[in-house]
Design a protein around this motif. Structure first.
Motif, mmCIF file in Angstrom:
data_model
loop_
_atom_site.group_PDB
_atom_site.id
_atom_site.type_symbol
_atom_site.label_atom_id
_atom_site.label_comp_id
_atom_site.label_asym_id
_atom_site.label_seq_id
_atom_site.Cartn_x
_atom_site.Cartn_y
_atom_site.Cartn_z
ATOM 1 N N UNK A 97 0.820 -1.220 0.000
ATOM 2 C CA UNK A 97 0.000 0.000 0.000
ATOM 3 C C UNK A 97 0.850 1.266 0.000
ATOM 4 N N UNK A 98 2.162 1.143 0.122
ATOM 5 C CA UNK A 98 3.034 2.317 0.138
ATOM 6 C C UNK A 98 3.241 2.900 -1.253
ATOM 7 N N UNK A 99 3.345 2.018 -2.262
ATOM 8 C CA UNK A 99 3.540 2.504 -3.629
ATOM 9 C C UNK A 99 3.314 1.368 -4.615
ATOM 10 N N UNK A 100 3.012 1.747 -5.844
ATOM 11 C CA UNK A 100 2.874 0.749 -6.900
ATOM 12 C C UNK A 100 4.206 0.029 -7.096
ATOM 13 N N UNK A 101 5.289 0.754 -6.979
ATOM 14 C CA UNK A 101 6.618 0.158 -7.130
ATOM 15 C C UNK A 101 6.835 -0.970 -6.119
ATOM 16 N N UNK A 102 6.434 -0.757 -4.864
ATOM 17 C CA UNK A 102 6.618 -1.820 -3.863
ATOM 18 C C UNK A 102 5.704 -3.010 -4.156
ATOM 19 N N UNK A 103 4.526 -2.760 -4.692
ATOM 20 C CA UNK A 103 3.632 -3.852 -5.078
ATOM 21 C C UNK A 103 4.246 -4.664 -6.213
ATOM 22 N N UNK A 104 4.743 -3.983 -7.243
ATOM 23 C CA UNK A 104 5.291 -4.667 -8.404
ATOM 24 C C UNK A 104 6.632 -5.338 -8.135
ATOM 25 N N UNK A 105 7.332 -4.898 -7.103
ATOM 26 C CA UNK A 105 8.614 -5.523 -6.785
ATOM 27 C C UNK A 105 8.439 -6.792 -5.946
ATOM 28 N N UNK B 169 2.882 -8.811 -7.409
ATOM 29 C CA UNK B 169 2.752 -8.750 -8.863
ATOM 30 C C UNK B 169 1.683 -9.733 -9.343
ATOM 31 N N UNK B 170 1.738 -10.962 -8.862
ATOM 32 C CA UNK B 170 0.782 -11.997 -9.298
ATOM 33 C C UNK B 170 -0.649 -11.631 -8.908
ATOM 34 N N UNK B 171 -0.827 -11.159 -7.701
ATOM 35 C CA UNK B 171 -2.169 -10.822 -7.221
ATOM 36 C C UNK B 171 -2.701 -9.591 -7.951
ATOM 37 N N UNK B 172 -1.836 -8.614 -8.193
ATOM 38 C CA UNK B 172 -2.242 -7.422 -8.934
ATOM 39 C C UNK B 172 -2.634 -7.794 -10.369
ATOM 40 N N UNK B 173 -1.843 -8.659 -11.010
ATOM 41 C CA UNK B 173 -2.178 -9.124 -12.357
ATOM 42 C C UNK B 173 -3.536 -9.821 -12.361
ATOM 43 N N UNK B 174 -3.767 -10.685 -11.385
ATOM 44 C CA UNK B 174 -5.041 -11.408 -11.307
ATOM 45 C C UNK B 174 -6.201 -10.426 -11.100
ATOM 46 N N UNK B 175 -5.975 -9.422 -10.267
ATOM 47 C CA UNK B 175 -7.002 -8.397 -10.044
ATOM 48 C C UNK B 175 -7.333 -7.679 -11.350
#
Length: 181
Positions: A54-62, A67-73
């Motif tokens: 939740x701090x940044x998109x960069x931390x989510x994608x790293x 990454x997998x959960x965001x892609x699935x979403x």
């Protein structure tokens, strides 16, 4: 796969496809929520890591799991072309062979950039034309402007929706419960 009755008018065929897509979206969301809650029980996914997303998109994608959960979403919302393009560009930048780079650039252009492409991304005309000119002699950075635009779109639109989503909230809740125990 949606069934198409070729004897039905085109408008009805599109309505059938829309209905089928909505059913699949609902099924996909429930499968994602089940998978997400199962993933929360794995060793690799913990509350600390998820809260970092939740701090940044960069931390989510790293994060591998992020990454997998965001892609699935994004797939559940039928808007995964941006993350696909961004990932393809990340791989593209690693290519050393000019022949391979040229070949891959043409495939990326055809799939994501050209007007009416199968997975067309939302970029402005000026950027699209710049990339079209760059296709004559592709370089490692020829998609960088489009990549920045797509990242910005995800950061301003998809990422906040992901953070508010039932999927992310359920995962966060399930991992925070295991921390309390």
């Amino acid at each position: 796969m949606p069934s198409l009755d070729t004897s039905a008018p085109r408008e009805l065929q599109h309505l059938n496809m829309d209905t089928d897509n909505k059913k699949r979206a609902g099924n996909l969301k429930s499968r994602l929520q089940r998978r997400s809650s199962q993933a929360a029980n794995t060793e690799g996914l913990c509350y600390e890591e998820m809260s970092q997303w939740s701090h940044s998109l960069e931390s989510l994608l790293s994060s591998k799991y992020g990454m997998k959960i965001f892609q699935a979403f994004l797939k559940s919302e039928f808007s995964d072309e941006n993350i696909e393009f961004w990932l393809v560009c990340e791989d593209y930048k690693k290519i050393k062979s000019s022949f391979r780079m040229s070949s891959r650039a043409k495939k990326i252009f055809k799939l994501y950039i050209q007007a009416e492409a199968a997975r067309e991304i939302n970029i402005d005309h000026k950027t699209r034309e710049l990339i079209r000119r760059n296709m004559k002699t592709p370089t490692a950075v020829c998609f960088d402007d489009a990549r920045r635009i797509v990242y910005g779109l995800m950061e301003r639109d998809s990422y906040p929706r992901f953070l508010r989503s039932d999927i992310y909230q359920a995962l966060l809740d399930s991992t925070s419960e295991s921390v309390k125990m």
